[in-house]
Scaffold this active site. Structure first.
Site, PDB file in Angstrom:
ATOM      1  N   HIS A  12      17.836 -38.234  -3.859  1.00 30.94           N
ATOM      2  CA  HIS A  12      18.894 -37.777  -2.949  1.00 30.94           C
ATOM      3  C   HIS A  12      20.148 -37.405  -3.727  1.00 30.94           C
ATOM      4  O   HIS A  12      21.279 -37.628  -3.274  1.00 30.94           O
ATOM      5  CB  HIS A  12      19.215 -38.858  -1.911  1.00 30.94           C
ATOM      6  CG  HIS A  12      19.558 -38.312  -0.544  1.00 30.94           C
ATOM      7  ND1 HIS A  12      18.635 -38.165   0.457  1.00 30.94           N
ATOM      8  CD2 HIS A  12      20.723 -37.868  -0.025  1.00 30.94           C
ATOM      9  CE1 HIS A  12      19.210 -37.673   1.534  1.00 30.94           C
ATOM     10  NE2 HIS A  12      20.497 -37.469   1.261  1.00 30.94           N
ATOM     11  N   ARG A  29      22.751 -40.119  -4.393  1.00 33.86           N
ATOM     12  CA  ARG A  29      23.645 -40.468  -3.284  1.00 33.86           C
ATOM     13  C   ARG A  29      23.150 -41.657  -2.460  1.00 33.86           C
ATOM     14  O   ARG A  29      23.801 -42.048  -1.488  1.00 33.86           O
ATOM     15  CB  ARG A  29      23.820 -39.256  -2.360  1.00 33.86           C
ATOM     16  CG  ARG A  29      24.561 -38.109  -3.001  1.00 33.86           C
ATOM     17  CD  ARG A  29      24.402 -36.808  -2.224  1.00 33.86           C
ATOM     18  NE  ARG A  29      25.010 -36.834  -0.914  1.00 33.86           N
ATOM     19  CZ  ARG A  29      26.317 -36.651  -0.667  1.00 33.86           C
ATOM     20  NH1 ARG A  29      27.136 -36.447  -1.686  1.00 33.86           N
ATOM     21  NH2 ARG A  29      26.796 -36.664   0.560  1.00 33.86           N
TER      22      ARG A  29
END
Length: 376
Positions: free
Chosen positions: A275, A278
């Site tokens: 991600h 994140r």
């Protein structure tokens, strides 16, 4: 400013965007170690230079299912894309279509599906989270299918939001966030006019369509946080596999066993992804996670990868490590913020040029020629 490299767009975006938006796209989770390693680990992958190989017929074209791409690059789903440029999803989708690659719409986009699809001449991809509100999931899938979307990207690494501390400091969240965002808009007049005034409405288009009324930023954060589903398992995805008759891609795979489970589930592809650094700080970078996953499932489904890809050279590295294609998020979001559709088109042109240089100097005439044999 002068844009000579694809990485120049980050600085251009920082100048244009109010801090709450720049740091939202630029930041990662916790102390951001994984965010940094995504870039540094990939940059340390060494290539083998080969010469005198007749490189006069290089092609960057590749095939994903029944779609021919001009190069193995897909624009990844980026939430709130329409806050980076006026009707940002439309501009990004047009740029991708013009350059012959897919655009992936986030389910938390500003523009709804129905605004984007009529303006492009190739099917876009659509990304969906696993949420408690199954009514929303079913509604948006039906609308996507009705509007010609064939490829579904299912994000599974967000059962709970990561700790993104920059957001509280920048004004995306935290005390007096609304007031801070307004002050930032006044001090960034170009963005305030192009996006703040001319880019309305600023609600979450796909969610608003479902509820029948505008869902703004504050409502979105509350609704999304309330709807993350920590109980999710593979069996909860079975109805989606049955409903969706096009390619289904599982995004958020970092472990070979999870990749094997995706094969058993019937996925057509996976995205090796953390991600963008994140979610959970301290997990493997995508560049380090990719090779063992490719060894495990390369012959069973398509392997895409994201996180840390900033240049066309990075694309070649990821293909050599075992990917069939890459997805880019931050790289195109920076360009979109800096100059809209034309900047994204230029970014993709730079990516292709960088790929061609790398292919020429590693003896790879085609994407199929980019294997681990070009690695040192």
């Amino acid at each position: 400013m002068i844009i000579s490299a694809s990485t120049d767009y980050r600085k251009a975006a920082e100048k244009t965007l109010p801090p709450f938006l720049f740091h939202y796209i630029d930041g990662g989770a916790y102390a951001e170690h994984t965010l940094k390693r995504n870039v540094s680990d990939l940059s340390e992958i060494e290539l083998k230079q080969l010469v005198l190989r007749d490189m006069s017929n290089i092609s960057t074209e590749t095939q994903l299912w029944d779609d021919t791409l001009s190069m193995p690059v897909v624009l990844a789903p980026v939430g709130l894309t329409g806050m980076y440029a006026k009707r940002g999803e439309v501009q990004a989708a047009k740029a991708a279509a013009k350059r012959g690659i897919p655009f992936t719409m986030s389910s938390v986009s500003i523009c709804p599906i129905e605004e984007v699809t009529p303006q492009i001449d190739r099917p876009m991809w659509f990304q969906l989270y696993v949420l408690k509100d199954r009514g929303f999931m079913k509604n948006v899938l039906e609308r996507a299918k009705a509007n010609g979307v064939k490829t579904l990207v299912f994000t599974v690494d967000l059962p709970t939001p990561g700790a993104r501390y920059r957001d509280a400091h920048s004004g995306m969240s935290g005390p007096n966030a609304n007031l801070r965002r307004m002050i930032q808009a006044f001090t960034h007049p170009t963005w305030a006019w192009n996006v703040g005034v001319q880019g309305k409405p600023h609600d979450l288009g796909n969610i608003s369509k479902y509820f029948g009324s505008p869902i703004g930023l504050e409502d979105y954060i509350g609704w999304l946080t309330k709807n993350f589903d920590q109980s999710i398992s593979w069996k909860d995805l079975e109805w989606i596999r049955e409903f969706w008759d096009g390619p289904l891609i599982i995004k958020g795979i970092l472990d070979p066993d999870d990749a094997r489970d995706a094969v058993k589930f019937g996925a057509d592809g996976i995205v090796v992804s953390n991600h963008g650094g994140r979610q959970l700080d301290g997990v493997l970078s995508s560049a380090r996670a990719l090779p063992p996953i490719a060894d495990a499932v390369k012959d069973d489904l398509k392997i895409l990868v994201d996180s840390g890809i900033r240049t066309g050279l990075d694309v070649v590295r990821m293909i050599a490590l075992g990917a069939d294609s890459v997805m880019i998020g931050r790289a195109y979001a920076y360009a979109l913020a800096a100059g809209g559709q034309s900047a994204v088109e230029n970014l993709l042109t730079l990516f292709e040029k960088e790929m061609r240089v790398a292919m020429t100097l590693t003896g790879a005439n085609s994407i199929q020629d980019i294997t681990n044999k070009i690695l040192v």
